[in-house]
Design a protein around this motif. Structure first.
Motif, PDB file in Angstrom:
ATOM      1  N   GLN A 276       0.865  -1.180   0.000  1.00  0.00           N
ATOM      2  CA  GLN A 276       0.000   0.000   0.000  1.00  0.00           C
ATOM      3  C   GLN A 276       0.896   1.223   0.000  1.00  0.00           C
ATOM      4  OE1 GLN A 276      -2.954   0.136   3.059  1.00  0.00           O
ATOM      5  NE2 GLN A 276      -3.738   2.103   2.386  1.00  0.00           N
TER       6      GLN A 276
ATOM      7  N   GLU B 157      -2.987   3.948  -2.973  1.00  0.00           N
ATOM      8  CA  GLU B 157      -2.861   2.860  -3.933  1.00  0.00           C
ATOM      9  C   GLU B 157      -2.527   1.569  -3.203  1.00  0.00           C
ATOM     10  OE1 GLU B 157       0.082   3.737  -6.833  1.00  0.00           O
ATOM     11  OE2 GLU B 157      -0.753   5.698  -7.282  1.00  0.00           O
TER      12      GLU B 157
ATOM     13  N   ASN C 105      -1.724  -4.753 -10.304  1.00  0.00           N
ATOM     14  CA  ASN C 105      -3.177  -4.622 -10.177  1.00  0.00           C
ATOM     15  C   ASN C 105      -3.776  -5.151 -11.473  1.00  0.00           C
ATOM     16  OD1 ASN C 105      -2.118  -2.134  -8.436  1.00  0.00           O
ATOM     17  ND2 ASN C 105      -4.047  -2.870  -7.611  1.00  0.00           N
TER      18      ASN C 105
END
Length: 128
Positions: A55, A59, A75
């Motif tokens: 993290q 994001e 992602n």
């Protein structure tokens, strides 16, 4: 009355901005959580070794290392290269995510349950 230091915002003028004391790049803090949480953000790939989740500010994604040794935030199919020294520092400080459930001891074997089926008689009346 005259105010010192600040110019009044007028038409076509931007208000004065406040700057933080931190200098340099972005102010994103990096938090790494080792474990299987990466599965929420990416599918397994042969060319990546998944280490956990990362993290950075707002994001969040899967933390992976490719064959060349670069750290990536994954992602879906999007891969972002990360600063290796920041990730390694975060990995050293990382703590594995605690399980949110308590494992129970296996129950002692008990007698099997006996199920009895009683046949019922149904009477069908023909329509008149």
């Amino acid at each position: 009355m005259k105010q010192s230091g600040a110019k009044p915002a007028g038409p076509g003028r931007q208000p004065a901005r406040k700057f933080s004391a931190k200098r340099g790049g972005n102010n994103k803090s990096t938090l790494v959580t080792p474990g299987d949480g990466w599965r929420m953000f990416a599918q397994p790939h042969d060319d990546l070794e998944y280490l956990g989740t990362i993290q950075r500010g707002l994001e969040i994604g899967a933390l992976a290392r490719d064959l060349a040794g670069n750290y990536l935030q994954v992602n879906g199919d999007i891969r972002q290269t990360l600063n290796a020294s920041r990730v390694e520092t975060a990995l050293r400080a990382a703590k594995p995510k605690a399980t949110s459930y308590v494992q129970r001891q296996p129950a002692t074997p008990s007698k099997p349950v006996v199920v009895t089926v009683k046949p019922r008689r149904r009477v069908i009346v023909p329509p008149t």
